[in-house]
Structures are given as C-alpha cells and as structure tokens.
Design a protein around this motif. Structure first.
Motif, PDB file in Angstrom:
ATOM      1  N   GLU A   1     -12.552  13.268  17.926  1.00 26.38           N
ATOM      2  CA  GLU A   1     -12.178  14.312  16.982  1.00 26.38           C
ATOM      3  C   GLU A   1     -13.068  15.520  17.195  1.00 26.38           C
ATOM      4  O   GLU A   1     -14.201  15.406  17.681  1.00 26.38           O
TER       5      GLU A   1
ATOM      6  N   ARG B   1      -6.460  14.820  16.053  1.00 27.56           N
ATOM      7  CA  ARG B   1      -7.838  14.954  16.543  1.00 27.56           C
ATOM      8  C   ARG B   1      -8.537  16.139  15.880  1.00 27.56           C
ATOM      9  O   ARG B   1      -9.761  16.242  15.943  1.00 27.56           O
TER      10      ARG B   1
ATOM     11  N   LYS C   1      -7.779   9.966  22.508  1.00 32.70           N
ATOM     12  CA  LYS C   1      -7.596   9.008  21.416  1.00 32.70           C
ATOM     13  C   LYS C   1      -8.950   8.451  20.975  1.00 32.70           C
ATOM     14  O   LYS C   1      -9.784   8.085  21.777  1.00 32.70           O
TER      15      LYS C   1
END
Length: 660
Positions: free
Chosen positions: A494, A532, A491
């Motif tokens: 990316e 992501r 979380k």
C-alpha cells in the motif's frame, strides 16, 4: 484485555476465537494481518497456545516476515510464520535423511533450462516466450495434482488447450520428459517440495504424527490463493483436527492461472459446518473517495456486488477526489504522470509512498525514462533483490562485527556510525544514478533502525537479527524512491499515492483474457490496484500509441465510474507537430503528396470561413485519408474522424483531391 481493546468489534471476534475452525472474509485494508497476529498473541499470552505449536502460513516471504515482526512487537516470539514452500522445505530437509537416506536434491529456482532440454528431446523448437508459457503450464499441472498421463483430458476440460501453440497431447509428453530430465539431474523444483512432502506424510505415518505433534494450531492467510496441492498438504498437516483459521478475500483472487482457487475459501463452511464466520469490512487504509471506486468496481449490476465480495466501509475522513486522465500518447501519459509525481513530492508526499502500477512489466520503460528525465529516484519491484546488492551485503557483515562492540542502548547511532563507512551520509547526494541508488539502500537500513528502536526499543543485537531474518526471507526494508510495479506484484502492499496507468482495452482486460472467468479476474486485478491507495488515486490511459488516430478506448471496467465529461488532454503543439512529421516520414511519396494537397485544401477552407483549420478536419484524420486513399464515400465513411456531417459537407472535395 488491553491487547484486545486495540481492535474493532469484528477484529476482536477473530482474536477471541482460539479453537476450532474459523473463516475470516477480510476486505482490502480491513486489518486482517492485525486481527490474526493479535489472535495468535492472545492465545499465547493466555497460555492456550505454545508459540512453537503455531504454524502461520502465507504466500509471500514479505508477508511472513511482516507477521513475525508484528508478533515480536506484541512480545511473542517462536511462532513459525512462513510461506507454504518455506515451511515444507524446512520439514523436508529435517526428515530427508531419516526417510530417504540419500543426499538432498538441488532445488531448481528456474525451470526454463530443464524445459528446454525436455523440449529438445521431443524435437520441439521453442523460443524464450514459449519456454516461459510451457514452464507455467507444467507448474499448473503439478499444483492441480495432474499426472502427465492425465494432463490432456484435464487440460481440455479446463480450457487450456494449445498453450504456447503446442497441443495438449504434446504437452503431456513434455511434462513426462521434464520429469525425466529433472530426475537425471538430481534436482527438484518448487512444486516438488510440496509434492514430495505430501508423499512423505502419506507413506510415513510416524513422520506425519511427529509433525502433527509439533504443530497444533494453523493460520492460513490469503486463503483464496490456495491450490489443490497446497490444500492437500494442509489437510495432511491437520490430520483429523480442525484447529484452523483461514483468512481471505474472493475479490483479490488474481492467481487462478497458477492453479489458485477461491473454492476452498467459499466452501470452507460447507467443509466445516460448525465453523465460525467473521467478515471484516471496515477499511482503515483508504479514503471514502478511493473506497467508493473499489466498491463500484465489484458491482456486477448497480448496487449489487459480485458473489462473495465484501462491501468496504471507509473509516478514514474524506479527502482529495480520485483523478482521471486521458492522454493522446504513451509518452504523454508517462510525462504527465511524472509531472504529477513531482507535484505530490513538492506537496510533501514521500517518494517511497508513491507507486506507479501497470498491467504488464513491458509498460515500465516509458515511466522509468520519464522519472529519470524529471530527476525522480525510483525502484522497479521485481528487479535486483535488496539483500543481494553488494553494498547491502557489505553493510550486513560490518553490522555483525559491530554488534558486540556498539552501545546497545543507542542502536540508531551505532548503525549510522557503521553505515557512514559504506558511503552513507545524513544528506542524500544530489545526482541521480548508481551513487544515489547506493545511498538509498543504506538509508533504508537507517530508517529501519529508527523504526525498530521506536517500536520496541531494539538493541543492535536485535537489529542485526532482524536484518538476518529479513535477508533469509527477502523481506526488504522500504527504499526512498517511487515504486514501479505490476498490479500482480503490488498485491499486499500500500502507498499514500497510487497511479494506475494504461487502463485501456487490450491491456486491462489483457487481450489474452477471453472467457468470462478470465475477464472477471482482470476486473479483480484492477480492484487490487485501486485498493493499494490510501489517499491519492490517479487513473489514466492513452488514446493512441504515438499521438496519432485515437484508436484506443479505456477499460470497460470503468464504464460507470470514469467521468464522461473528461476529454483527452491535448498534447503540446510541438508534440502534435512532431507526431504528424513522424507519421508522414513513414508514408510512401504518393501518400505524402496526397496529405499535402488535403492540408492545402483545408487551409483555404478555414481561411474562407474564418475559423481554425483543425475544426474542419484534424491532422490525424488527414493522415488516415492520405494513407487509405478511399475511392468512394462508403470507404471514406469508415475512417475515424469522418462523421456523417463532414462526409456530406466535404466528401466530394476529398474524393476529388484523392483522384486528381
């Protein structure tokens, strides 16, 4: 004005709202960090904010470090960007002697030892897994502001009875015993840092007034993850003021098991009726193909989003399609993913821009082995911390020594000169293993030097200061290796390419998720994983553990997304034969004899009909029959691979072979 021209209309609305309550609903990849850092910079550059009067709070040290770095890039320094715990600990240390007088307690990073001692006092026998679950339950009770004497009632009401096989009444006693042990040891845990500061601000109005005089403007990122304890602290920081900007996304609420609640985000405008509400839905991160999967995941019915969800609008051009793969075994999935990773690297995707994400940490081993076999460097997120590595600590010492001697205007060259003494070289070593890992760590420092020099012309002094700040907050630079991580740990991150693996029932949703609320949180976890990815998104699962009977099904969350025409990819012939051989070796002699008789019957039938043997019955079906040895047609029909047609055509022959 030049600063704000870099923002889209919604981001600009956020950046221009500098006083009063503001609620920003920001979907994944919509530039929320950009919006709030530009908002702070706008307030400072216009003279409305003093940097030292701003407190920006988020949930990870990495996110806080990223916010400080971006503010420095915008020419703003002095803003306090910290996690809740870091901000609270800083204030507590500052006021401790004045308020308490005694020496500051030891902060306990891990509860397991204290929980084990408390359990021992109660005569509870616990293993490591139970201790972990009980420690999590103690954390839940504290962030929910539940006293030990109230735990049983509140836990039952929240559906948390019999955690780790221990009844609520006993856990209530365990929490009280844990607090006693902690007090005797002169220690505090992380939740105590917030709890004690809350008590201090309630009991010492003069200290509360001093903190409120210091901090006048508040920003809270990831507001959907706030717990009742954190909200209580935030209320005390604010006092009767409302200069508060909160940013969050209900679709990324994945920490409710720790006490986080999106209710504070969804109810913000009820609490502050005059609050401005802005929605960020332009997704700058992901391609339309990825955004489509993300939006469809949140649909609780066709074209109807889950309550509070933000429907993303892709801003990037169209690109490669999302790929879906079903593999016959766990090992085949790991090998297949490693092959695809190698292909992406060959196409020019950097290793550091590739991630393999899974539901549980136990899944990582197979992928570590497959990447190692393929000669692909990787890092496991959540492993050894970057700044705790011996070579990184040594490099930092050497860089400190060189900062007053090197050429401040050619910082990247000065960094290379220093790191060349630690084993770094312009070309990576060809072999994998410890030597390559050390080089990757040093090269991450080189890459960071280049980035800081390009972004803001950083000097060696500024580079070392950046490293020291990152080390204090465990904000590691990017390593040049494929990332392995759980979806929870991913979380806020990316990558160009993301592999979501093990997407099957029992893992996603996890088998422990039983209530509708828990199931929906698992759906949101998959949404976090999907979002992501910038461009390449690969989804996969395996239909069995070792290539035997296909007993697994893909996750229900992909029911309307997964292309139905996709069939499990056939394992290589050698792998299928090895799988059959291993299954046979595990059987008793009677079952082995039965299997051989069935295989001989199938071979004769195939030869007579002139077609391949597997079209009669697969090896996996013959193995299941030999293992179960059904006594009638009804029992035979229950086995996977024996449909009505094959039951009618072959049932009598099979039962005759079993009975002979």
């Amino acid at each position: 004005m030049a600063l704000l021209d870099a923002l889209d209309p919604d981001q600009r609305e956020v950046a221009e709202h500098l006083s009063g309550p503001l609620c920003v609903l920001a979907g994944a990849g919509t530039g929320k960090t950009r919006a709030i850092t530009y908002r702070i910079a706008n307030g400072v550059l216009r003279g409305i904010y003093r940097p030292t009067n701003v407190l920006a709070v988020t949930f990870t040290a990495r996110a806080a470090g990223e916010m400080r770095s971006r503010l420095r890039d915008l020419g703003v320094s002095g803003v306090q960007a910290r996690t809740f715990h870091s901000a609270a600990l800083r204030q507590l240390r500052f006021f401790w002697e004045r308020a308490i007088g005694a020496g500051f307690p030891r902060i306990v990073e891990h509860k397991a030892g204290l929980v084990a001692e408390a359990a021992g006092r109660l005569g509870l026998g616990t293993d490591r897994a139970q201790l972990r679950d009980l420690a999590v339950e103690i954390e839940w009770s504290k962030v929910q502001l539940v006293a030990p004497e109230n735990y049983q009632r509140r836990a039952i009401a929240a559906g948390r009875a019999d955690v780790a096989g221990v009844d609520a009444a006993t856990i209530s006693s365990l929490i009280a015993a844990y607090e006693d042990v902690k007090t005797e040891r002169g220690a505090m845990d992380f939740e105590d840092v917030l709890l004690v500061l809350v008590g201090l601000l309630v009991d010492k109005p003069d200290i509360a007034t001093e903190i409120r005089r210091q901090y006048r403007h508040f920003v809270v990122d990831e507001y959907q993850d706030v717990s009742p304890l954190q909200q209580r602290l935030l209320d005390l920081w604010l006092g009767d003021r409302d200069d508060l900007c909160v940013v969050g996304d209900v679709s990324q609420t994945i920490y409710s098991f720790t006490g986080a609640s999106p209710a504070f985000l969804t109810g913000f405008t009820d609490r502050y009726p005059h609050a401005r509400r802005v929605e960020l839905n332009r997704d700058y991160r992901s391609t339309p193909q990825v955004v489509d999967v993300a939006n469809r995941l949140l649909e609780i019915a066709p074209d109807r989003m889950a309550p509070g969800a933000v429907r993303l609008v892709a801003q990037r051009p169209s690109s490669v399609p999302v790929q879906y793969h079903a593999y016959p075994s766990d090992d085949a999935e790991a090998s297949g993913v490693a092959e695809q990773v190698a292909a992406l690297i060959e196409e020019g995707v950097a290793r550091s821009e590739i991630a393999i994400l899974y539901r549980t940490n136990a899944q990582s081993q197979a992928f570590e082995s497959a990447l190692t076999a393929a000669g692909i460097a990787y890092q496991v997120r959540g492993g050894e911390r970057f700044f705790q590595r011996a070579e990184v600590r040594r490099a930092l010492v050497m860089l400190r020594g060189a900062r007053n001697q090197g050429d401040q205007n050619d910082m990247p060259r000065a960094v290379r000169d220093v790191l060349s003494q630690t084993g770094w070289a312009p070309v990576a070593p060809s072999q994998a293993g410890a030597m390559r890992e050390r080089w990757d760590a040093m090269n991450a420092l080189v890459v960071l030097a280049d980035e800081l020099h390009a972004r803001r012309g950083a000097t060696l002094e500024e580079y070392v200061s950046e490293l020291e700040d990152r080390a204090a907050n465990q904000h590691a630079p990017t390593l040049e290796g494929v990332t392995l991580a759980s979806m929870h740990a991913a979380k806020g991150l990316e990558w160009d390419a993301v592999f979501l693996v093990g997407l099957r029932e029992g893992l996603l949703p996890i088998s422990m998720a039983e209530t509708p609320e828990e199931i929906e949180e698992e759906r949101r976890l998959l949404y976090v994983g999907v979002t992501r990815a910038r461009e390449h998104l690969r989804l996969s699962y395996s239909t069995s553990r070792s290539g035997g009977r296909s007993a697994r099904s893909r996750t229900r969350f992909l029911a309307r997304i997964w292309p139905e025409e996709e069939a499990p990819e056939r394992a290589p012939r050698a792998e299928r034969q090895a799988s059959t051989r291993h299954a046979l070796e595990a059987m008793d002699p009677d079952a082995q004899a039965c299997f051989e008789a069935l295989r001989e019957w199938r071979a004769d039938l195939a030869r007579e009909s002139g077609r391949p043997a597997y079209t009669v019955l697969h090896d996996a079906t013959l193995l299941a029959i030999a293992q179960a040895q059904p006594r009638n047609l009804r029992q035979l029909s229950l086995l996977r691979g024996v449909g009505a047609t094959k039951l009618e055509r072959y049932g009598g022959d099979i039962l005759r072979i079993i009975g002979s």
